[in-house]
Write a protein that holds these residues in place. Sequence first.
Motif, PDB file in Angstrom:
ATOM      1  N   SER A 115      -3.981   8.237   1.709  1.00 54.17           N
ATOM      2  CA  SER A 115      -2.705   7.816   2.165  1.00 54.17           C
ATOM      3  C   SER A 115      -2.825   6.188   2.213  1.00 54.17           C
ATOM      4  CB  SER A 115      -2.451   8.018   3.477  1.00 54.17           C
ATOM      5  OG  SER A 115      -3.283   7.468   4.184  1.00 54.17           O
ATOM      6  N   ALA A 116      -1.710   5.622   2.529  1.00 56.38           N
ATOM      7  CA  ALA A 116      -1.336   4.220   2.584  1.00 56.38           C
ATOM      8  C   ALA A 116      -2.362   3.339   3.344  1.00 56.38           C
ATOM      9  CB  ALA A 116      -0.178   3.691   2.834  1.00 56.38           C
ATOM     10  N   LYS A 117      -2.407   4.127   4.492  1.00 55.82           N
ATOM     11  CA  LYS A 117      -3.375   3.360   5.561  1.00 55.82           C
ATOM     12  C   LYS A 117      -4.781   3.578   5.059  1.00 55.82           C
ATOM     13  CE  LYS A 117      -0.241   4.160   9.711  1.00 55.82           C
ATOM     14  NZ  LYS A 117      -0.241   4.599  11.107  1.00 55.82           N
ATOM     15  N   GLN A 118      -5.204   4.867   4.472  1.00 60.00           N
ATOM     16  CA  GLN A 118      -6.652   4.791   4.061  1.00 60.00           C
ATOM     17  C   GLN A 118      -6.818   3.896   2.844  1.00 60.00           C
ATOM     18  OE1 GLN A 118      -6.454   9.132   3.250  1.00 60.00           O
ATOM     19  NE2 GLN A 118      -7.750   9.727   4.669  1.00 60.00           N
ATOM     20  N   LEU A 119      -5.974   3.620   2.045  1.00 63.69           N
ATOM     21  CA  LEU A 119      -6.078   2.758   0.681  1.00 63.69           C
ATOM     22  C   LEU A 119      -6.446   1.193   1.404  1.00 63.69           C
ATOM     23  CD1 LEU A 119      -3.296   3.984  -1.506  1.00 63.69           C
ATOM     24  CD2 LEU A 119      -5.867   4.386  -1.915  1.00 63.69           C
TER      25      LEU A 119
ATOM     26  N   TYR B 265       0.791  -1.332   0.026  1.00 64.26           N
ATOM     27  CA  TYR B 265      -0.030  -0.069   0.157  1.00 64.26           C
ATOM     28  C   TYR B 265       1.013   1.385   0.104  1.00 64.26           C
ATOM     29  CZ  TYR B 265      -4.434  -2.440   0.447  1.00 64.26           C
ATOM     30  OH  TYR B 265      -5.487  -3.305   0.103  1.00 64.26           O
ATOM     31  N   ARG B 266       2.231   1.271   0.684  1.00 65.14           N
ATOM     32  CA  ARG B 266       3.267   2.275   0.543  1.00 65.14           C
ATOM     33  C   ARG B 266       3.413   2.611  -1.006  1.00 65.14           C
ATOM     34  NH1 ARG B 266       5.037   0.283   5.597  1.00 65.14           N
ATOM     35  NH2 ARG B 266       6.470  -0.710   4.335  1.00 65.14           N
ATOM     36  N   LYS B 267       3.508   1.655  -1.761  1.00 65.34           N
ATOM     37  CA  LYS B 267       4.095   1.627  -3.039  1.00 65.34           C
ATOM     38  C   LYS B 267       2.959   1.935  -3.990  1.00 65.34           C
ATOM     39  CE  LYS B 267       6.300  -0.721  -6.678  1.00 65.34           C
ATOM     40  NZ  LYS B 267       7.212  -2.059  -7.043  1.00 65.34           N
ATOM     41  N   GLU B 268       1.875   1.742  -3.541  1.00 63.43           N
ATOM     42  CA  GLU B 268       0.414   2.053  -4.181  1.00 63.43           C
ATOM     43  C   GLU B 268       0.081   3.626  -4.075  1.00 63.43           C
ATOM     44  OE1 GLU B 268      -2.420   1.653  -7.035  1.00 63.43           O
ATOM     45  OE2 GLU B 268      -0.695   0.345  -6.573  1.00 63.43           O
ATOM     46  N   GLU B 269       0.673   3.937  -3.005  1.00 66.20           N
ATOM     47  CA  GLU B 269       0.152   5.514  -2.606  1.00 66.20           C
ATOM     48  C   GLU B 269       1.186   6.335  -3.508  1.00 66.20           C
ATOM     49  OE1 GLU B 269       0.924   8.892   0.939  1.00 66.20           O
ATOM     50  OE2 GLU B 269       1.261   6.611   1.503  1.00 66.20           O
TER      51      GLU B 269
ATOM     52  N   THR C  25       2.417   5.148  -6.501  1.00 70.10           N
ATOM     53  CA  THR C  25       2.420   4.847  -7.920  1.00 70.10           C
ATOM     54  C   THR C  25       0.952   4.740  -8.421  1.00 70.10           C
ATOM     55  OG1 THR C  25       2.021   2.552  -7.613  1.00 70.10           O
ATOM     56  CG2 THR C  25       4.572   3.417  -7.901  1.00 70.10           C
ATOM     57  N   ARG C  26       0.038   4.622  -7.601  1.00 66.57           N
ATOM     58  CA  ARG C  26      -1.437   4.437  -8.022  1.00 66.57           C
ATOM     59  C   ARG C  26      -1.741   3.675  -9.407  1.00 66.57           C
ATOM     60  NH1 ARG C  26      -3.788   6.572  -3.705  1.00 66.57           N
ATOM     61  NH2 ARG C  26      -2.517   8.593  -3.002  1.00 66.57           N
ATOM     62  N   ARG C  27      -0.744   2.526  -9.221  1.00 69.61           N
ATOM     63  CA  ARG C  27      -0.563   1.466 -10.424  1.00 69.61           C
ATOM     64  C   ARG C  27      -2.155   0.652 -10.377  1.00 69.61           C
ATOM     65  NH1 ARG C  27       3.564  -3.420 -11.301  1.00 69.61           N
ATOM     66  NH2 ARG C  27       2.212  -4.660 -13.030  1.00 69.61           N
ATOM     67  N   TYR C  28      -2.748   0.439  -9.179  1.00 63.63           N
ATOM     68  CA  TYR C  28      -3.817  -0.718  -9.099  1.00 63.63           C
ATOM     69  C   TYR C  28      -5.070   0.495  -8.629  1.00 63.63           C
ATOM     70  CZ  TYR C  28      -0.414  -4.423  -9.563  1.00 63.63           C
ATOM     71  OH  TYR C  28       0.608  -5.076  -9.981  1.00 63.63           O
ATOM     72  N   LEU C  29      -4.874   1.583  -8.107  1.00 66.47           N
ATOM     73  CA  LEU C  29      -6.077   2.201  -7.588  1.00 66.47           C
ATOM     74  C   LEU C  29      -5.866   3.794  -8.092  1.00 66.47           C
ATOM     75  CD1 LEU C  29      -6.015   0.787  -4.066  1.00 66.47           C
ATOM     76  CD2 LEU C  29      -7.581   0.411  -5.597  1.00 66.47           C
ATOM     77  N   PRO C  30      -6.148   3.790  -9.523  1.00 65.64           N
ATOM     78  CA  PRO C  30      -5.946   5.143  -9.965  1.00 65.64           C
ATOM     79  C   PRO C  30      -6.868   6.324  -9.654  1.00 65.64           C
ATOM     80  CG  PRO C  30      -6.666   3.870 -11.702  1.00 65.64           C
ATOM     81  CD  PRO C  30      -6.168   2.855 -10.423  1.00 65.64           C
TER      82      PRO C  30
ATOM     83  N   GLU D 118       5.311  -9.462  -8.201  1.00 65.71           N
ATOM     84  CA  GLU D 118       6.531  -9.029  -7.854  1.00 65.71           C
ATOM     85  C   GLU D 118       6.071  -7.755  -6.841  1.00 65.71           C
ATOM     86  OE1 GLU D 118       5.786  -7.359 -11.687  1.00 65.71           O
ATOM     87  OE2 GLU D 118       5.975  -9.214 -10.799  1.00 65.71           O
ATOM     88  N   ALA D 119       4.903  -7.292  -6.835  1.00 68.83           N
ATOM     89  CA  ALA D 119       4.475  -6.079  -6.217  1.00 68.83           C
ATOM     90  C   ALA D 119       3.718  -6.551  -4.749  1.00 68.83           C
ATOM     91  CB  ALA D 119       3.378  -5.483  -6.593  1.00 68.83           C
ATOM     92  N   PHE D 120       3.406  -7.754  -4.516  1.00 64.86           N
ATOM     93  CA  PHE D 120       2.893  -8.354  -3.250  1.00 64.86           C
ATOM     94  C   PHE D 120       3.083  -9.971  -3.531  1.00 64.86           C
ATOM     95  CE2 PHE D 120      -0.314 -10.524  -0.798  1.00 64.86           C
ATOM     96  CZ  PHE D 120      -0.142  -9.690   0.610  1.00 64.86           C
ATOM     97  N   SER D 121       4.282 -10.357  -2.994  1.00 63.68           N
ATOM     98  CA  SER D 121       4.679 -11.854  -2.901  1.00 63.68           C
ATOM     99  C   SER D 121       5.021 -12.423  -1.508  1.00 63.68           C
ATOM    100  CB  SER D 121       5.980 -11.952  -3.820  1.00 63.68           C
ATOM    101  OG  SER D 121       6.861 -11.113  -3.262  1.00 63.68           O
ATOM    102  N   PRO D 122       3.923 -12.611  -0.773  1.00 61.28           N
ATOM    103  CA  PRO D 122       4.168 -13.141   0.638  1.00 61.28           C
ATOM    104  C   PRO D 122       4.730 -14.469   0.857  1.00 61.28           C
ATOM    105  CG  PRO D 122       1.896 -12.999  -0.148  1.00 61.28           C
ATOM    106  CD  PRO D 122       2.695 -12.300  -0.911  1.00 61.28           C
ATOM    107  N   GLN D 123       5.392 -15.142   1.713  1.00 62.57           N
ATOM    108  CA  GLN D 123       5.792 -16.382   1.823  1.00 62.57           C
ATOM    109  C   GLN D 123       4.547 -17.479   1.669  1.00 62.57           C
ATOM    110  OE1 GLN D 123       8.905 -17.142   1.926  1.00 62.57           O
ATOM    111  NE2 GLN D 123       9.247 -14.864   1.551  1.00 62.57           N
TER     112      GLN D 123
END
Length: 586
Positions: free
Chosen positions: A533-537, A516-520, A522-527, A579-584
Amino acid sequence: MKLLLVALNAKYIHSNPAIYSLRSFAVMQDERAAAGIEPVEYTINQQESGILADLYQRSPDVVAFSCYIWNWSMVRRLAANLRQLLPGVPVWAGGPEVSYNAREVLESNPALTGVMVGEGEATCYALFRAYLEGVEKHPELQNIPGLVFCHPMTGEIVETGRRELTDISRLPFFYGDLKAFENRILYYESSRGCPFLCSYCLSSIDKRVRLRDISLVERELSFFLKEKAPQVKFIDRTFNCNHGHAKAIWRYLLEHDNGVTNFHFEIAADLLDEEELLLLSRMRPGLVQLEIGVQSTNPDTLREIRRYADMDRLRHAVEVIHAGHNIHVHLDLIAGLPYEDLESFQRSFNDVYAMRPHQLQLGFLKVLKGSHMEKMAESYGIASTQEPPYEVLFTKWLSYEDVILLKRVEEMVELFYNSGQFSHVLPALEKRFATPFAMFCALADFYEEKGYFVNSPSRAYRYQVLLDFAVRQAPEQERLYRELLLYDMYLRENLKSRPDFAPDRSGWQEKLAAFYRKEEETRRYLPDYAGYSAKQLQRMTHVEVFSEAMGQKQTAVLFDYRMRDPLTHDARTVEIAWEAFSPQEP
């Protein structure tokens, strides 16, 4: 002098167009005289004593009830009690529930003064004028067509004969101030009558279709569009029985769409031509919804009920409409029709289910007063409830045990299919059964076993109920069912806490926060979320990781709750690059 026009609606969200049409017609004839006509609405879910008290406190000089199968029992009780409280006040009834056996209604309900038969606008106005002019002793009432009443001197029942059918283009538009209809469905009528002869329907009695002048219709639709009414339901019995009329209205809505209002139509899908299908395909998603009465796919049944539908054309029309993904489609079935036993009804159900309507209404035959079905009931071996809604108990072909089973299936369809909550898990679960009907029967048996018909699970807990049922059918598929149910749940709900059947994701919080910090930035997925903010997203959306539900492919899915499908109300979903979100691996 005050005339109360009383409606008892099935739900608060409903309104009664009849009483407003009666008043508006009277105002058009004589605004000053009609000032004493007062529409008043209640619901059948209100306390009867409260309704009675309110009617009494309004101090009416005349009371007239609008009568339908859903309110007739309450109307009779209210009329009887009003007669005791206000013995000098005439109490009249009108509407489809009393129009076709008015003499019998009066004989069995002595509290009623009389019945207005058939279309009521002109009759109600003439009746009120008679009371205003002081002719309540009734001799002059014999000159008003459309009345059946008990003569006060002789006790004889007087029938004044049918009134001529109304030119509906002469009826005034009764919507002016929509504040009285806030949070309620608006009903609109652009035609009366029906050209078809369906034996279970009262509309078949009035076979002459009368169309409202299209210039009036367009002007009135512009009012709804200007006011941005949420929904308008056309009450035309078969809206598209006249192609020119239907096309003109659909074309107008297409050209003047306000982006908000939804219009509901009851249609015969097999009558749709290619031009109509093209018009419908161009509609904004959510502008139009269609209700289509299939009733049965048994040719013998359709022939007997005088419903001559072309099933191949109907299927084709539904398929074409679905392809546009812009129109909500509601298909109806009726259980209890002649020549339809349980096996035949299962086939009808599976045929209609295969058309994948957004809603499948499994209804039960109502043997309506005045219908051809009522005349044929004895020969069909139909027994129905003695009180409204006169619903079928059994027939020559369908036992009461079968009806009980279908009632349970109806509830399962309503909760698990029509709710739209389980759009991904149900198709997977269907594969475990020979037919969709068999699946809903098994689910009904499971509900009965668990006692859920008595102690109904909450909306949220139904996911767990369906999981328990699915795992019983195929324990080896438990992980798939869990994921599909989780996917369905997050499609609809931005949950504050995870359901019990969901895997633990507490170790992924940092991965989520980083995404979400990265999305704040780049707005790649949530234009469409600029300024958040990241927390709001993170609070406004949800990310979940699936594998089994995605065909063994580990996939992160973003659920966007601001962008919902206008037909299903499902959240927009986006697969996130790994690569944007890759948890174990959990």
